[in-house]
Design an enzyme around this catalytic site. Structure first.
Site, short mmCIF file in Angstrom:
data_model
loop_
_atom_site.label_atom_id
_atom_site.label_comp_id
_atom_site.label_asym_id
_atom_site.label_seq_id
_atom_site.Cartn_x
_atom_site.Cartn_y
_atom_site.Cartn_z
N CYS A 145 36.02 -9.33 -22.38
CA CYS A 145 35.30 -9.47 -23.63
C CYS A 145 35.51 -10.82 -24.30
O CYS A 145 36.14 -11.71 -23.74
CB CYS A 145 35.62 -8.29 -24.54
SG CYS A 145 34.84 -6.78 -23.91
N ASP A 146 35.00 -10.93 -25.51
CA ASP A 146 34.58 -12.21 -26.09
C ASP A 146 35.61 -13.34 -26.05
O ASP A 146 35.34 -14.41 -25.54
CB ASP A 146 34.14 -11.98 -27.53
CG ASP A 146 32.92 -11.10 -27.63
OD1 ASP A 146 32.72 -10.29 -26.71
OD2 ASP A 146 32.18 -11.20 -28.60
N LYS A 147 36.80 -13.12 -26.62
CA LYS A 147 37.77 -14.21 -26.71
C LYS A 147 38.74 -14.21 -25.54
O LYS A 147 39.45 -15.19 -25.32
CB LYS A 147 38.57 -14.11 -28.02
CG LYS A 147 37.71 -14.01 -29.26
CD LYS A 147 36.69 -15.12 -29.34
CE LYS A 147 35.65 -14.85 -30.41
NZ LYS A 147 34.81 -13.69 -30.16
N SER A 178 27.60 -13.60 -33.45
CA SER A 178 27.73 -12.92 -32.17
C SER A 178 26.67 -13.46 -31.22
O SER A 178 25.61 -13.93 -31.65
CB SER A 178 27.53 -11.42 -32.36
OG SER A 178 27.28 -10.79 -31.14
#
Length: 552
Positions: free
Chosen positions: A119-121, A468
């Protein structure tokens, strides 16, 4: 081997005793020690399936003659952290995760790493850790979730859940349908289905060459993902034997390849922050100007959710990242032939790729006349700002409206929920930058509410915070200088005229310099109360967004 420093010789006999306590056999003391940095978490949908992938990687390492050690790192789900104070911890977690990986790998003198991410980070953190440590490393991204469906309506996390909030508040759907959309939008383990930050970074990691072909797009619950995990475990042992280190793969050429691909895909604007941070970690000369220069040359060849109904599943079935590479090589847009952890060059990976041209357009027939992402300048953003052009309706490329400023995301959400925002407004959300937030929160909640309420083409949103990858609409983020540093965004008043020109890449408040300077004399930055020591340290040491929001 590096690990000899913890297992060879008489002086290291106590170390061997401790390793034996951990289950290492005498025979495997001779094997390369490979760490599996797992970001497994029951809290993060993109990571809940990682226990199985850990086993597959471990099997691959042992099959190739290595000794595997699994250790954990933190993970934050941006979707769950969205819209409240928890989002302040998302971006700071990137540097925390990189520090965790570095600490364990150096403390135990590991010979190589498989970094299990999604996921993102977490994925950019893994890239940062890889280039910092510079020991043989492969990244395995756990893959996207399956598409949602309800009553034959294809759903994603954004179009099924976040935008449902706006539709329900606007009276477009009843409570029963609202609950159906929420329940069926996220049907499996995996990163959310569209080209949001998690999947953007997975794609770029594959382009850079740090993961095996099809790793980015193969579904989290697929047998192909399990095989890729196993093969990654096998491959990392070979990397150790051949001493193929990340500095040979993560280079200026490969990072520019990532930027080109990002622009062609129209990925998340967060990729700007993360590529700059990776470059910083490796001492590689990549700046915001590289994005700006390339965005003048690269056109978008794919549109995925949230900008269309196509998802990562569709991209995978259309040929995945190898198909994108083949298309970009054939389009002669400046992609360089660089090595990958598979042992192949990018051109070799691309050579035999299947390409579905209905989804992946040739470079000669782009979907839009613009790149998927853009860098904007103007008196609001002397240091630059970014936007996801692929998510903006072409009728809004020139947008002029009236400023409606808020000093926090919460204040903006209150206004949106109580119909205090109207068509023609330019919502300003400030003091949400890396320092001012602190933590540079994502603004998916307000942007989704705007679209859900039918204001996606009649309002704009400007912030020194982030968006996002799921954001769509006229949204400008990463404004530098941020409000907390006295940027012009802090001086905008209600009723000021704002002009955004995507074609010219400009964003300006239509107020003369003398008036802005007069306002500056009376400006006082608001103070965030009750910040934790962690966030205080972060705010004190973080760089601005145009430099990747890295910790100094």
């Amino acid at each position: 081997m590096r690990s000899d420093s913890i297992k060879e010789g008489i002086a290291r006999a106590p170390h061997r005793g401790l390793l034996m306590a951990a289950g290492v056999s005498k025979e495997n003391m001779k094997a390369p020690f490979i760490g599996i940095a797992s970001s497994f978490s029951d809290l993060v949908p993109g990571h809940i399936g990682m226990r199985d992938l850990e086993r597959q990687i471990e099997k691959g390492i042992h099959s190739a003659g290595g000794q595997a050690f699994i250790f954990g790192v933190p993970a934050v789900c941006d979707g769950i952290a969205m819209g409240h104070s928890g989002m302040r911890y998302s971006l700071p977690s990137r540097d925390l995760i990189a520090d965790c990986v570095e600490t364990v790998a150096e403390g135990h003198q590991l010979d190589g790493l498989v970094l299990l991410s999604n996921c993102d980070k977490i994925t950019p953190a893994m890239l940062i850790a890889a280039i910092r440590l510079n020991i043989p490393t492969i990244i395995v991204t756990a893959g996207p979730m399956l598409d949602g469906e309800s009553k034959c309506e294809k759903l994603t996390m954004i179009k099924g859940a976040f935008e449902a909030v706006g539709k329900f508040r606007a009276g477009m759907i009843d409570e029963k349908r609202f609950e159906e959309l929420i329940e069926h939008s996220c049907p499996s383990a995996g990163s959310c289905q569209g080209l949001y930050t998690a999947n953007t970074m997975a794609c770029l990691t594959e382009v850079i060459g740090m993961s095996l072909p099809f790793c980015a797009t193969s579904a989290a619950v697929s047998s192909q993902k399990r095989r890729i995990a196993f093969e990654s475990g096998m491959a990392v042992v070979e990397l150790v034997k051949n001493n193929l280190t990340p500095d040979k793969i993560i280079t200026k050429k490969s990072l520019r390849n990532a930027i080109i691909t990002d622009l062609a895909l129209g990925g998340s604007t967060n990729s700007f922050l993360h590529i700059l941070a990776v470059a910083n970690a490796g001492g590689i000369d990549i700046t915001l100007k590289d994005f700006e220069d390339l965005s003048d040359k690269i056109r978008q060849i794919v549109k995925l959710d949230p900008s269309s109904s196509f998802t990562m599943t569709d991209l995978h079935n259309s040929g995945g990242i190898p198909a994108i590479l083949r298309t970009l090589f054939e389009g002669a847009v400046g992609l360089e032939d660089t090595p990958a952890v598979s042992g192949m060059m990018l051109s070799e990976i691309a050579k035999e790729a299947y390409v579905n041209t209905e989804l992946i357009h040739p470079c000669s027939e782009p979907i839009t006349k613009e790149a998927g992402l853009g860098v904007l300048y103007g008196n609001i953003a002397h240091g630059g700002a970014v936007t996801k052009i692929s998510g903006i309706d072409e009728s809004c490329y020139e947008f002029e409206g009236v400023a409606n400023p808020f000093d926090s995301e919460e204040d903006a959400m209150y206004a949106l929920e109580n119909n205090l925002v109207k068509a023609g407004d330019v919502i300003i959300i400030r003091y949400e930058g890396p320092k001012g937030g602190p933590g540079m929160r994502e603004m998916l909640a307000p942007t989704s509410l705007l679209v859900g309420k039918g204001l996606g083409t009649s309002c704009a949103l400007i912030t020194d915070g982030r968006f996002s990858g799921a954001t769509r609409g006229v949204c400008i983020g990463h404004v530098c200088p941020e409000a907390a540093d006295g940027g012009v965004i802090a001086l905008i008043q209600k009723g000021d005229r704002i002009k955004i020109d995507i074609n010219k890449r400009t964003v300006d408040v239509l107020v003369d310099d003398a008036t802005l300077e007069a306002r500056r004399k009376n400006w006082v930055a608001p103070k965030r109360e009750n910040l934790s020591k962690y966030l205080q340290r972060y705010a004190k040491n973080v760089e601005d967004a145009s430099h990747g929001a890295v910790i100094l």
